[in-house]
Each structure stands twice: as structure tokens, then as C-alpha cells.
Design a protein around this motif. Structure first.
Motif, PDB file in Angstrom:
ATOM      1  N   GLY A  84      33.951  82.296  10.647  1.00  0.00           N
ATOM      2  CA  GLY A  84      32.996  81.498  11.395  1.00  0.00           C
ATOM      3  C   GLY A  84      33.507  80.954  12.712  1.00  0.00           C
ATOM      4  O   GLY A  84      32.728  80.356  13.474  1.00  0.00           O
ATOM      5  N   ALA A  85      34.795  81.122  13.007  1.00  0.00           N
ATOM      6  CA  ALA A  85      35.334  80.623  14.275  1.00  0.00           C
ATOM      7  C   ALA A  85      34.684  81.358  15.440  1.00  0.00           C
ATOM      8  O   ALA A  85      34.302  82.530  15.326  1.00  0.00           O
ATOM      9  N   SER A  86      34.553  80.675  16.580  1.00  0.00           N
ATOM     10  CA  SER A  86      33.948  81.263  17.763  1.00  0.00           C
ATOM     11  C   SER A  86      35.038  81.606  18.779  1.00  0.00           C
ATOM     12  O   SER A  86      35.922  80.788  19.044  1.00  0.00           O
ATOM     13  N   ILE A  87      34.966  82.806  19.333  1.00  0.00           N
ATOM     14  CA  ILE A  87      35.956  83.241  20.313  1.00  0.00           C
ATOM     15  C   ILE A  87      35.241  83.875  21.496  1.00  0.00           C
ATOM     16  O   ILE A  87      34.290  84.647  21.319  1.00  0.00           O
ATOM     17  N   PRO A  88      35.642  83.545  22.731  1.00  0.00           N
ATOM     18  CA  PRO A  88      34.963  84.134  23.893  1.00  0.00           C
ATOM     19  C   PRO A  88      35.434  85.557  24.167  1.00  0.00           C
ATOM     20  O   PRO A  88      36.621  85.862  24.083  1.00  0.00           O
ATOM     21  N   PHE A  89      34.485  86.397  24.503  1.00  0.00           N
ATOM     22  CA  PHE A  89      34.767  87.777  24.906  1.00  0.00           C
ATOM     23  C   PHE A  89      33.791  88.119  26.022  1.00  0.00           C
ATOM     24  O   PHE A  89      32.572  88.044  25.840  1.00  0.00           O
ATOM     25  N   LEU A  90      34.326  88.434  27.205  1.00  0.00           N
ATOM     26  CA  LEU A  90      33.518  88.676  28.404  1.00  0.00           C
ATOM     27  C   LEU A  90      32.557  87.522  28.661  1.00  0.00           C
ATOM     28  O   LEU A  90      31.409  87.722  29.075  1.00  0.00           O
ATOM     29  N   HIS A 186      38.687  87.387  27.910  1.00  0.00           N
ATOM     30  CA  HIS A 186      37.854  86.265  27.460  1.00  0.00           C
ATOM     31  C   HIS A 186      36.823  85.866  28.519  1.00  0.00           C
ATOM     32  O   HIS A 186      35.825  85.210  28.192  1.00  0.00           O
ATOM     33  N   LEU A 187      37.067  86.205  29.770  1.00  0.00           N
ATOM     34  CA  LEU A 187      36.275  85.698  30.890  1.00  0.00           C
ATOM     35  C   LEU A 187      35.086  86.592  31.214  1.00  0.00           C
ATOM     36  O   LEU A 187      35.066  87.772  30.859  1.00  0.00           O
ATOM     37  N   PRO A 188      34.098  86.048  31.945  1.00  0.00           N
ATOM     38  CA  PRO A 188      32.973  86.889  32.392  1.00  0.00           C
ATOM     39  C   PRO A 188      33.461  88.045  33.263  1.00  0.00           C
ATOM     40  O   PRO A 188      34.481  87.940  33.960  1.00  0.00           O
ATOM     41  N   LEU A 189      32.726  89.130  33.249  1.00  0.00           N
ATOM     42  CA  LEU A 189      33.139  90.335  33.962  1.00  0.00           C
ATOM     43  C   LEU A 189      33.332  90.074  35.455  1.00  0.00           C
ATOM     44  O   LEU A 189      34.218  90.660  36.087  1.00  0.00           O
ATOM     45  N   GLY A 190      32.530  89.183  36.027  1.00  0.00           N
ATOM     46  CA  GLY A 190      32.662  88.898  37.451  1.00  0.00           C
ATOM     47  C   GLY A 190      34.029  88.357  37.817  1.00  0.00           C
ATOM     48  O   GLY A 190      34.568  88.703  38.882  1.00  0.00           O
ATOM     49  N   LEU A 191      34.622  87.521  36.965  1.00  0.00           N
ATOM     50  CA  LEU A 191      35.951  86.980  37.242  1.00  0.00           C
ATOM     51  C   LEU A 191      37.024  88.040  37.006  1.00  0.00           C
ATOM     52  O   LEU A 191      38.025  88.087  37.721  1.00  0.00           O
ATOM     53  N   ILE A 192      36.825  88.878  36.006  1.00  0.00           N
ATOM     54  CA  ILE A 192      37.758  89.989  35.787  1.00  0.00           C
ATOM     55  C   ILE A 192      37.759  90.892  37.014  1.00  0.00           C
ATOM     56  O   ILE A 192      38.815  91.308  37.502  1.00  0.00           O
ATOM     57  N   ASP A 193      36.577  91.168  37.535  1.00  0.00           N
ATOM     58  CA  ASP A 193      36.480  92.037  38.701  1.00  0.00           C
ATOM     59  C   ASP A 193      37.185  91.446  39.913  1.00  0.00           C
ATOM     60  O   ASP A 193      37.726  92.187  40.744  1.00  0.00           O
TER      61      ASP A 193
END
Length: 240
Positions: A84-90, A186-193
Motif C-alpha cells: 500500500g505504500a505510495s512511490i512516485p514514478f514519472l 521519480h520526477l515528471p518527464l519534463g524535468l527529466i528532459d
């Protein structure tokens, strides 16, 4: 003060690339301030960038010393991979599900909830399996994004690998290619880019000269805002 009076910039001091906020306003003198957000330079409205940066360089030793002396942020608590833990992905929240299987990570993207299932063999380490799954997905994604930005520049795609560096999100070398920190996933695609565009730009300019930033600008026009958002988001990433 108007929004146009605030700029996010970078300067090289003592061989280090230092980000700073340049604020122009109704003041008579130039001033420096360092706090938990970093370096802020206040200047009168009519002061140009060349004069502002000459002022910063005249205080280079003080700036570098004060930035290095800032207390580091306390380390984030280790993420516990429990049911049930929440983890960020994109940039989106995924819910962990623990099940039985042959040590595989299963990504369930159908339906209203996004579920990341750890199919564990008896006695397996859930943290290590989660780490392996995230790193595998990050390498696949990063390789695709590097290919995309290299295509825009008309450059061949170098080798792409993952890093776990403590102080840098990415690196570019003529010998080892481009390496990107796996936690970016973990971050939004825009920051990865933004990070990808920065490293790909080094394929053209292996420095941080105005020519380099012109390449970054061509690949990612909103890079100043992205750099600020990246600094803010980094403080909230899970520690696995």
C-alpha cells in the motif's frame, strides 16, 4: 517588482558552477544574500549583467565559503516498500503491492490506479527488487530520451548509463558517454528532459560557456524554470 526583474542564472566561481537569483529593483547599491535557497544578488534596475557578475566575482571567496558552510539538509527517511505504500514514478503516485512470484516487478497501468507489484520469491529483499525494477525502467526511458535529443542535434547517440552520484544529476564524457542519476525517474518527464538536454548539449560544448547555454536553449527553451523546479523537487524524493 515585476516578474521580469527576477532571473535565474549561473556563474563559474573557483572552478564551480553556481546557480544564483538576480533581482533588479528600486535600490541604490548591489548586495549579496545567501540562505537555504542559495545565492541571491540584488542590483539597481539599470545595472547590467556584466557589472552584476563582476560584483559577484569580487566576492567570490566569500560566496563559495558561505555556500559550502550552509548546513546540509537532513537525509530523507529510508522508503519502506510495504503493502500500500505510495512511490512516485514519472511524477505520478504508484501504489506498491507485495505478492509472490519469481522476483519480478510488474507494472499495472490499467484502471484508475497505477500499481507496482513486487512478485517476491520467499525470503527475497523487497527493497532490492524495487530498486532493480526502477533502475531498469529508468535506463530504458533515459536511453530513449537521449536518442530523441541527439536526433534533434543531428548527433550520434552515445552510450547511456545510470549513476548514483551524490551531487550531480548527470554527466557527459567523450569516453564513457552520458550517465544519468536513476532517481530522476521519480520526477515528471519534463524535468527529466531538462537534465537530458543539458547533458546532450555537452556533446557540442564540453563547458558551460554562452555557446553551451545557447545549445541548451535550443533544446529546452524553459531550462531556467526547469532548473529551479528540479532543485525544489529533489528535496522530496524517496530514499530507497
Amino acid at each position: 517588482m515585476s516578474a521580469a526583474a527576477v532571473e535565474l542564472r549561473e556563474i563559474i566561481l573557483g572552478g564551480q558552477r553556481i546557480a544564483y537569483t538576480l533581482r533588479r529593483g528600486a535600490r541604490k547599491t548591489l548586495g549579496l544574500r545567501i540562505d537555504h535557497r542559495g545565492l541571491t544578488v540584488g542590483v539597481p534596475l539599470r545595472v547590467g549583467l556584466r557589472e552584476a557578475e563582476a560584483f559577484i566575482r569580487s566576492h567570490a571567496d566569500w560566496v563559495v565559503e558561505k555556500l559550502q558552510a550552509r548546513p546540509s539538509a537532513p537525509p530523507a527517511a529510508a522508503f519502506e516498500p510495504v503493502e500500500g505504500a505510495s512511490i512516485p514514478f514519472l511524477g505520478e503516485a504508484w501504489q506498491l503491492r507485495l505478492g509472490r512470484g519469481n522476483n519480478r516487478v510488474l507494472w499495472h497501468e490499467q484502471g484508475p490506479d497505477k500499481v507496482l507489484e513486487l512478485a517476491l520469491r520467499g525470503g527475497a529483499d523487497a527493497r532490492q527488487l524495487l530498486l532493480r525494477g526502477l533502475q531498469q525502467r529508468s535506463l530504458e526511458l533515459f536511453t530513449h530520451r537521449v536518442e530523441e535529443f541527439c536526433l534533434r542535434l543531428g548527433r550520434p547517440t552515445p552510450a547511456v548509463g545510470l549513476s548514483n552520484a551524490r551531487t550531480r544529476w548527470g554527466s557527459c564524457s567523450s569516453r564513457s558517454g552520458i550517465r544519468l542519476h536513476w532517481r530522476l525517474v521519480h520526477l515528471p518527464l519534463g524535468l527529466i528532459d531538462y537534465v537530458v538536454a543539458h547533458e546532450v548539449a555537452h556533446l557540442v560544448e564540453m563547458n558551460h560557456s554562452p555557446r553551451f547555454w545557447a545549445v541548451v536553449e535550443s533544446l529546452y527553451p524553459d531550462h531556467l524554470a526547469a532548473r529551479k523546479a528540479l532543485r525544489q523537487a529533489a528535496a522530496h524524493l524517496p530514499s530507497i
